[in-house]
Design a protein around this motif. Structure first.
Motif, PDB file in Angstrom:
ATOM      1  N   LEU A 163       6.971  -2.309 -35.371  1.00 58.24           N
ATOM      2  CA  LEU A 163       7.058  -2.735 -36.637  1.00 58.24           C
ATOM      3  C   LEU A 163       8.530  -2.802 -37.345  1.00 58.24           C
ATOM      4  N   ALA A 164       8.830  -1.221 -36.368  1.00 54.28           N
ATOM      5  CA  ALA A 164       9.761  -0.477 -37.344  1.00 54.28           C
ATOM      6  C   ALA A 164      10.920  -1.376 -38.038  1.00 54.28           C
ATOM      7  N   ILE A 165      10.969  -2.727 -37.340  1.00 52.38           N
ATOM      8  CA  ILE A 165      11.827  -3.622 -37.745  1.00 52.38           C
ATOM      9  C   ILE A 165      10.959  -4.613 -39.037  1.00 52.38           C
ATOM     10  N   ASP A 166       9.658  -5.324 -38.527  1.00 47.14           N
ATOM     11  CA  ASP A 166       9.544  -6.167 -39.114  1.00 47.14           C
ATOM     12  C   ASP A 166       9.009  -6.181 -40.608  1.00 47.14           C
ATOM     13  N   THR A 167       9.183  -4.715 -41.105  1.00 44.10           N
ATOM     14  CA  THR A 167       8.476  -4.226 -42.336  1.00 44.10           C
ATOM     15  C   THR A 167       9.353  -3.379 -42.814  1.00 44.10           C
ATOM     16  N   GLN A 168      10.918  -4.073 -41.935  1.00 45.63           N
ATOM     17  CA  GLN A 168      12.041  -3.083 -43.485  1.00 45.63           C
ATOM     18  C   GLN A 168      12.439  -4.392 -43.808  1.00 45.63           C
ATOM     19  N   GLN A 169      13.187  -4.698 -44.950  1.00 42.83           N
ATOM     20  CA  GLN A 169      14.013  -5.761 -46.316  1.00 42.83           C
ATOM     21  C   GLN A 169      14.510  -6.330 -44.764  1.00 42.83           C
ATOM     22  N   ASN A 170      15.723  -5.922 -44.575  1.00 42.32           N
ATOM     23  CA  ASN A 170      16.242  -6.701 -43.451  1.00 42.32           C
ATOM     24  C   ASN A 170      16.004  -6.758 -41.963  1.00 42.32           C
ATOM     25  N   GLY A 171      14.960  -6.752 -41.937  1.00 45.06           N
ATOM     26  CA  GLY A 171      14.508  -6.743 -41.088  1.00 45.06           C
ATOM     27  C   GLY A 171      14.582  -8.119 -39.710  1.00 45.06           C
ATOM     28  N   ALA A 172      14.486  -9.251 -40.191  1.00 43.25           N
ATOM     29  CA  ALA A 172      15.344 -10.603 -40.138  1.00 43.25           C
ATOM     30  C   ALA A 172      16.173 -10.527 -39.132  1.00 43.25           C
ATOM     31  N   GLN A 173      16.948 -10.252 -40.019  1.00 42.46           N
ATOM     32  CA  GLN A 173      18.590  -9.771 -39.469  1.00 42.46           C
ATOM     33  C   GLN A 173      18.633  -8.784 -38.725  1.00 42.46           C
ATOM     34  N   ALA A 174      17.607  -7.985 -38.842  1.00 43.37           N
ATOM     35  CA  ALA A 174      18.008  -5.876 -37.440  1.00 43.37           C
ATOM     36  C   ALA A 174      17.289  -6.967 -36.200  1.00 43.37           C
ATOM     37  N   GLY A 175      16.431  -7.435 -36.174  1.00 46.38           N
ATOM     38  CA  GLY A 175      15.843  -8.759 -35.079  1.00 46.38           C
ATOM     39  C   GLY A 175      16.690  -9.389 -34.499  1.00 46.38           C
ATOM     40  N   GLN A 176      17.536 -10.127 -35.365  1.00 47.96           N
ATOM     41  CA  GLN A 176      18.885 -11.445 -34.550  1.00 47.96           C
ATOM     42  C   GLN A 176      19.658 -10.147 -34.090  1.00 47.96           C
ATOM     43  N   ALA A 177      20.206  -9.344 -34.166  1.00 53.36           N
ATOM     44  CA  ALA A 177      21.266  -8.573 -33.622  1.00 53.36           C
ATOM     45  C   ALA A 177      20.422  -8.441 -32.791  1.00 53.36           C
ATOM     46  N   LEU A 178      19.818  -7.348 -32.312  1.00 51.08           N
ATOM     47  CA  LEU A 178      18.799  -6.787 -31.384  1.00 51.08           C
ATOM     48  C   LEU A 178      18.632  -7.559 -30.415  1.00 51.08           C
ATOM     49  N   LEU A 179      17.917  -8.959 -30.942  1.00 52.02           N
ATOM     50  CA  LEU A 179      18.546  -9.944 -29.427  1.00 52.02           C
ATOM     51  C   LEU A 179      19.748 -10.679 -29.542  1.00 52.02           C
ATOM     52  N   ALA A 180      20.675 -10.775 -30.489  1.00 54.99           N
ATOM     53  CA  ALA A 180      22.103 -11.243 -29.944  1.00 54.99           C
ATOM     54  C   ALA A 180      22.280 -10.271 -28.488  1.00 54.99           C
ATOM     55  N   ILE A 181      22.436  -8.608 -28.718  1.00 56.50           N
ATOM     56  CA  ILE A 181      23.138  -7.833 -28.122  1.00 56.50           C
ATOM     57  C   ILE A 181      22.079  -8.018 -26.547  1.00 56.50           C
ATOM     58  N   GLY A 182      21.169  -8.468 -26.583  1.00 60.35           N
ATOM     59  CA  GLY A 182      20.315  -8.673 -24.681  1.00 60.35           C
ATOM     60  C   GLY A 182      20.655  -9.448 -24.797  1.00 60.35           C
ATOM     61  N   ALA A 183      21.157 -11.050 -25.580  1.00 59.35           N
ATOM     62  CA  ALA A 183      22.084 -12.162 -24.636  1.00 59.35           C
ATOM     63  C   ALA A 183      22.880 -12.144 -24.664  1.00 59.35           C
ATOM     64  N   ILE A 184      23.944 -11.795 -25.013  1.00 63.25           N
ATOM     65  CA  ILE A 184      25.816 -11.561 -24.386  1.00 63.25           C
ATOM     66  C   ILE A 184      25.651 -10.462 -23.595  1.00 63.25           C
ATOM     67  N   CYS A 185      24.911  -9.523 -22.765  1.00 64.57           N
ATOM     68  CA  CYS A 185      24.570  -8.883 -22.246  1.00 64.57           C
ATOM     69  C   CYS A 185      23.910  -9.300 -20.676  1.00 64.57           C
ATOM     70  N   GLY A 186      23.456 -10.449 -21.179  1.00 67.71           N
ATOM     71  CA  GLY A 186      22.698 -11.638 -19.914  1.00 67.71           C
ATOM     72  C   GLY A 186      20.887 -10.699 -19.922  1.00 67.71           C
ATOM     73  N   TYR A 187      20.415 -10.427 -20.777  1.00 62.25           N
ATOM     74  CA  TYR A 187      19.252  -9.568 -19.878  1.00 62.25           C
ATOM     75  C   TYR A 187      18.203 -10.406 -20.755  1.00 62.25           C
TER      76      TYR A 187
END
Length: 585
Positions: free
Chosen positions: A125-149
């Motif tokens: 919820l630390a990501i979900d309950t901040q104003q910029n949470g959707a973009q934070a989640g998008q960035a974190l998932l992009a990190i996992g995706a481009i690393c092939g994880y």
């Protein structure tokens, strides 16, 4: 996330400790120096609400230093070139000025994550309950995706589309009817992305409560929720006054709560887990990785489970939507969609571990058409969204300064010079639950605001002192916990507090307004998609007071429920309703 205390949605914190014993290393992004952070290889102690900037800076390093998985990106990732352009300037030095995390720490964490395959990313919820949470989640998932994880052993697992969770969540929407569904308060004008889901947007619900537009509400039903205690509702006084206008409010719960005592005409008693048959569906990451049975061990007497109540009420209101005669029949129907055994067998199993396959994207297991790839319009993991443009949103992740912060509101920061964050969990409670259990309360008797020793000394505050936390929205009193856990410019206040030992009747309502940190959190400060909220990042000041009564007081224009007049169906305190009465109508 603090998984040791929260154990969120079936992800058990002790698993992290087990992995550490086997050699796993941690990167912790948290404003607080938690137990896990103190043992991490990298602790990114960021300014609350700036996670998106951390994500963009890590992407800058991983892409700029060519640390990503070229083969996976060539075959399974959409939008890498656009993402690379976006993060070209978001260096760790850029992020340091925003997040207060040293650039070398960000750079080291990015390199460690990208060069130790496979690695995984977990957030709560630390990501979900901040104003910029959707973009934070998008960035974190992009990190996992481009690393092939993605969907590999030790990486970020993905659920099958046939997940139990996906079916159960929307089971009854088919009975609502399209004409009625179109009338829901969905915030489609302000947040069209949110409007694609089946729910009403909380911001718009509050506006409707206060204005009566586009139509008036007449009833609220509280289901395992205590919203005027500082849990899920920002600016709870406004919600209280809005819900007070209703003709009738009801709740089903195990205990009498401030919400029930202050707002409800009727309460249906819910049995505890040893008193009823039940079904456990963990869903962290939307993975229903096991099915668990709760087997009734004692006679509940008058109380019933949530599902038993749902069946009783549902059959009266819409029998077509509730064809089952018992909870066991309901469980059987759900299990039979995937297996040839039912709830009776699950009782014998205790728990059933569902089969799991990795790299489902290679086998056509993630798409309804059976084709290889991911269940997106492009069939690829989209680090640049192909649908955000339809909602007027940026396709790529970005950082947005919180609406109330040292940089977006510098004049306000002069008067309220501390960044206030909330939401940390305790070992002995879950949000507002368990405050009324003496054995647990004895372990954690008071709400605590964590203050850095230098900050506390500057304000003449010592450990155990009563501290008023204040900003333009309201006041809250908690007791001082002086610790280096937080940096000098940050304070962390606990949420979910009320006092079962206080008078339950009006105007006290178990002392719900004294330590209600949500009084300092604004409504309407969500992201452009309609998701996110500023629970993690507002401004405040602190000062020593004599006791909890320094923030005591009912909401402005507060009216006790028993004074509402003849329209009240019961008047006074909420009345337990016998289930025989439900059967008899």
């Amino acid at each position: 996330k603090s998984p040791l205390q929260s154990n969120p949605d079936g992800f058990y914190g002790h698993a992290i400790v087990d992995l550490m014993k086997r050699g796993s290393k941690l990167i912790v992004i948290d404003p607080r120096l938690t137990w896990l952070a103190s043992r991490a290889e990298f602790h990114l102690q960021l300014r609350p609400g700036t996670d998106a900037a951390i994500g963009l800076a890590m992407l800058n390093v991983i892409i700029g230093e060519d640390l990503y998985d070229h083969d996976f990106c060539d075959n399974w990732v959409f939008g890498l070139d656009e993402l690379a352009d976006r993060v070209q300037g978001t260096t760790p030095e850029w992020a340091e000025n925003i997040t207060w995390v040293p650039a070398d720490v960000i750079r080291g964490a990015a390199r460690a994550f990208a060069t130790n395959a496979p690695s995984s990313i977990m957030w709560g919820l630390a990501i979900d309950t901040q104003q910029n949470g959707a973009q934070a989640g998008q960035a974190l998932l992009a990190i996992g995706a481009i690393c092939g994880y993605m969907d590999v052993p030790g990486g970020i697992t993905l659920a099958l589309p046939s997940s139990f969770l996906g079916r159960w969540t929307y089971e009854t929407m088919q009975f609502v009817g399209k004409d009625v569904e179109k009338k829901r308060i969905d915030a489609k004008d302000d947040h069209p992305a949110y409007a694609t889901g089946p729910y009403a947007h909380p911001d718009s619900v509050l506006t409707t409560l206060e204005t009566g537009e586009p139509y008036a509400f007449h009833m609220f039903y509280f289901y395992a929720s205590n919203p005027i205690a500082p849990t899920c509702y920002a600016e709870p006084e406004r919600w209280y006054n809005g819900i007070m206008k209703m003709d009738f409010n009801a709740a089903q719960d195990c205990f009498m709560t401030p919400t029930i005592m202050g707002l409800c005409d009727l309460v249906l008693p819910v049995s505890f887990f040893p008193e009823h048959d039940g079904f456990v569906l963990p869903h962290f990451g939307r993975n229903t990785h096991f099915l668990g049975a709760m087997n009734a061990a004692v006679d509940p007497g008058e109380a019933k489970s949530d599902l038993e109540i749902d069946l009783l009420v549902g059959k009266r209101l819409n029998p077509e939507a509730w064809p089952w005669e018992s909870v066991e029949e309901f469980f059987d129907a759900q299990i039979h969609t995937q297996y040839d055994w039912g709830f009776k067998e699950l009782r014998e199993y205790g728990a059933f571990q569902q089969p799991f396959e990795y790299r489902k994207y290679e086998k056509g297991l993630l798409r309804p058409d059976g084709e290889p790839g991911f269940n997106t319009p492009t069939g690829l993991i989209e680090v640049s969204s192909s649908i955000y443009d339809d909602f007027g949103e940026d396709a790529l992740p970005y950082f947005m300064e919180p609406a109330m912060s040292p940089y977006s509101t510098p004049d306000l920061y002069e008067e309220y010079p501390l960044v206030l964050t909330t939401g940390g969990r305790s070992f002995v409670s879950f949000h507002s639950e368990h405050r009324q259990i003496p054995s647990l309360r004895s372990l954690h008797p008071d709400p605590l605001v964590t203050i850095n020793p230098k900050t506390a000394a500057a304000h003449g505050i010592k450990a155990g002192d009563y501290v008023c936390i204040e900003n333009p929205l309201g006041k809250c009193v908690e007791r001082a916990r002086v610790s280096n856990e937080v940096p000098e410019r940050v304070v962390h206040a606990e949420h979910g507090w009320w006092y079962p030992e206080d008078d339950p009747e009006y105007p006290e309502l178990y002392g719900v307004w004294k330590s209600n940190i949500n009084k300092l959190v604004p409504m309407y400060k969500v992201g452009a998609t309609g998701y996110g909220a500023p629970y993690k990042n507002v401004l405040a000041k602190i000062y020593k007071v004599d006791g909890y009564d320094a923030a005591k007081g009912a909401p402005e224009s507060y009216v006790p429920r028993e004074s509402r007049g003849p329209e009240s169906m019961t008047g006074g305190a909420p009345q337990p309703l016998s289930y025989e009465t439900i059967h008899q109508g």
